[in-house]
Design a protein around this motif. Sequence first.
Motif, PDB file in Angstrom:
ATOM      1  N   ASP A 130       0.858  -1.186   0.000  1.00  0.00           N
ATOM      2  CA  ASP A 130       0.000   0.000   0.000  1.00  0.00           C
ATOM      3  C   ASP A 130       0.894   1.236   0.000  1.00  0.00           C
ATOM      4  O   ASP A 130       1.072   1.887   1.032  1.00  0.00           O
ATOM      5  CB  ASP A 130      -0.864  -0.067   1.278  1.00  0.00           C
ATOM      6  CG  ASP A 130      -2.119   0.777   1.191  1.00  0.00           C
ATOM      7  OD1 ASP A 130      -2.543   1.107   0.064  1.00  0.00           O
ATOM      8  OD2 ASP A 130      -2.697   1.091   2.245  1.00  0.00           O
ATOM      9  N   ASN A 145      -3.517   5.536  -3.250  1.00  0.00           N
ATOM     10  CA  ASN A 145      -4.692   6.415  -3.182  1.00  0.00           C
ATOM     11  C   ASN A 145      -4.158   7.847  -3.200  1.00  0.00           C
ATOM     12  O   ASN A 145      -2.941   8.061  -3.077  1.00  0.00           O
ATOM     13  CB  ASN A 145      -5.566   6.087  -1.953  1.00  0.00           C
ATOM     14  CG  ASN A 145      -4.862   6.343  -0.634  1.00  0.00           C
ATOM     15  OD1 ASN A 145      -4.092   7.289  -0.493  1.00  0.00           O
ATOM     16  ND2 ASN A 145      -5.109   5.494   0.353  1.00  0.00           N
ATOM     17  N   LYS A 191      -9.231   2.531  -9.256  1.00  0.00           N
ATOM     18  CA  LYS A 191      -9.862   2.529  -7.944  1.00  0.00           C
ATOM     19  C   LYS A 191     -10.961   3.594  -7.912  1.00  0.00           C
ATOM     20  O   LYS A 191     -10.731   4.744  -8.309  1.00  0.00           O
ATOM     21  CB  LYS A 191      -8.789   2.875  -6.918  1.00  0.00           C
ATOM     22  CG  LYS A 191      -8.793   2.034  -5.681  1.00  0.00           C
ATOM     23  CD  LYS A 191      -7.544   2.349  -4.889  1.00  0.00           C
ATOM     24  CE  LYS A 191      -7.655   1.836  -3.490  1.00  0.00           C
ATOM     25  NZ  LYS A 191      -6.575   2.344  -2.648  1.00  0.00           N
ATOM     26  N   ARG A 242      -9.737   0.980   9.614  1.00  0.00           N
ATOM     27  CA  ARG A 242     -10.702   2.050   9.907  1.00  0.00           C
ATOM     28  C   ARG A 242     -11.969   1.468  10.528  1.00  0.00           C
ATOM     29  O   ARG A 242     -12.591   2.103  11.381  1.00  0.00           O
ATOM     30  CB  ARG A 242     -11.022   2.840   8.633  1.00  0.00           C
ATOM     31  CG  ARG A 242      -9.846   3.671   8.151  1.00  0.00           C
ATOM     32  CD  ARG A 242     -10.200   4.541   6.957  1.00  0.00           C
ATOM     33  NE  ARG A 242      -9.007   5.204   6.472  1.00  0.00           N
ATOM     34  CZ  ARG A 242      -8.860   6.530   6.375  1.00  0.00           C
ATOM     35  NH1 ARG A 242      -9.851   7.329   6.688  1.00  0.00           N
ATOM     36  NH2 ARG A 242      -7.735   7.042   5.937  1.00  0.00           N
ATOM     37  N   SER A 266      -5.889  -0.679   5.092  1.00  0.00           N
ATOM     38  CA  SER A 266      -5.732   0.162   6.291  1.00  0.00           C
ATOM     39  C   SER A 266      -5.088  -0.619   7.430  1.00  0.00           C
ATOM     40  O   SER A 266      -5.593  -0.617   8.555  1.00  0.00           O
ATOM     41  CB  SER A 266      -7.074   0.715   6.789  1.00  0.00           C
ATOM     42  OG  SER A 266      -7.676   1.527   5.863  1.00  0.00           O
TER      43      SER A 266
HETATM   44  C1  E4P Z   1      -5.944   0.942   0.343  1.00  0.00           C
HETATM   45  O1  E4P Z   1      -6.407   0.578  -0.687  1.00  0.00           O
HETATM   46  C2  E4P Z   1      -6.460   2.084   1.134  1.00  0.00           C
HETATM   47  O2  E4P Z   1      -6.613   3.200   0.347  1.00  0.00           O
HETATM   48  C3  E4P Z   1      -5.525   2.343   2.254  1.00  0.00           C
HETATM   49  O3  E4P Z   1      -5.123   1.124   2.853  1.00  0.00           O
HETATM   50  C4  E4P Z   1      -6.085   3.288   3.289  1.00  0.00           C
HETATM   51  O4  E4P Z   1      -5.209   3.343   4.362  1.00  0.00           O
HETATM   52  P1  E4P Z   1      -5.430   4.303   5.607  1.00  0.00           P
HETATM   53  O5  E4P Z   1      -6.712   3.922   6.239  1.00  0.00           O
HETATM   54  O6  E4P Z   1      -4.252   4.045   6.446  1.00  0.00           O
HETATM   55  O7  E4P Z   1      -5.495   5.710   5.052  1.00  0.00           O
END
Ligand code: E4P
Length: 226
Positions: free
Chosen positions: A6, A28, A89, A144, A176
């Motif tokens: 990531d 992202n 995405k 999250r 995440s």
């Molecule tokens: C992956 O595809 C997500 O965009 C990413 O893991 C989000 O990570 P974060 O919650 O640490 O921002």
Amino acid sequence: MAIFLDTSNITEIRKYNKMGIVFGVTTNPTILHKEGIKGGMGGLKAAIQEVTQLLAPHPVSVEVTTNDPKEMLKQAKEMAGWGDNIVVKITVHGPKGELDNMEIIHELETKHNIRVNVTAMMSAQQCFLAALAGASYVSILSGRVNNMGYNSIEEIKKLRFLLDRYQLKSKIIAASTREILNVTEWLCAGADIVTVAPNFIEGMLVHPYTKETVQMFLNDAAKAGH
Ligand code: E4P
């Protein structure tokens, strides 16, 4: 598949790709911003293409930067042209709960043969709908989910059951990461892939007792004169 990185940091991607343990990359806009990728769409394209070329044929996810439906569709088509291993995405809905995204996801997958990673999802039910719409990948931002006081493992288990029961092709990406333990616990819960922040890989690999054991072997080899 199992592990994606990531990140958009090419040095980290190169380092772990050489070990043969990376099977894809997710990015992202926040990751790219932190990495200092500038220069508008041209700058983004150059940075992403460096990754796609390094990792081919493994998938590289790049996220659209707009929530205007027409622009989203246009951008998705443009990004898909950046490499055969590009996955576009798209968030499951807009910042105010706008529903256009699902229609675009469905159109990209079914009419344009573009692989979509549906992101920003916090529950099995959101991922299930995205899978029904035809998404190649469904990303549940499990760290999250935990931060909100819900149990991401239960959501991943439910999602695994639903995808299998209805024979949906979507691959589950658990994202995440917050703790090293997340990687194996989410895979064991039924995720196809965990996308891992690069700094976690060393933590997964290096163990204090392994260090001590290796040192013992080296010391004894030296004592024996081997
Ligand atoms: C992956 O595809 C997500 O965009 C990413 O893991 C989000 O990570 P974060 O919650 O640490 O921002």
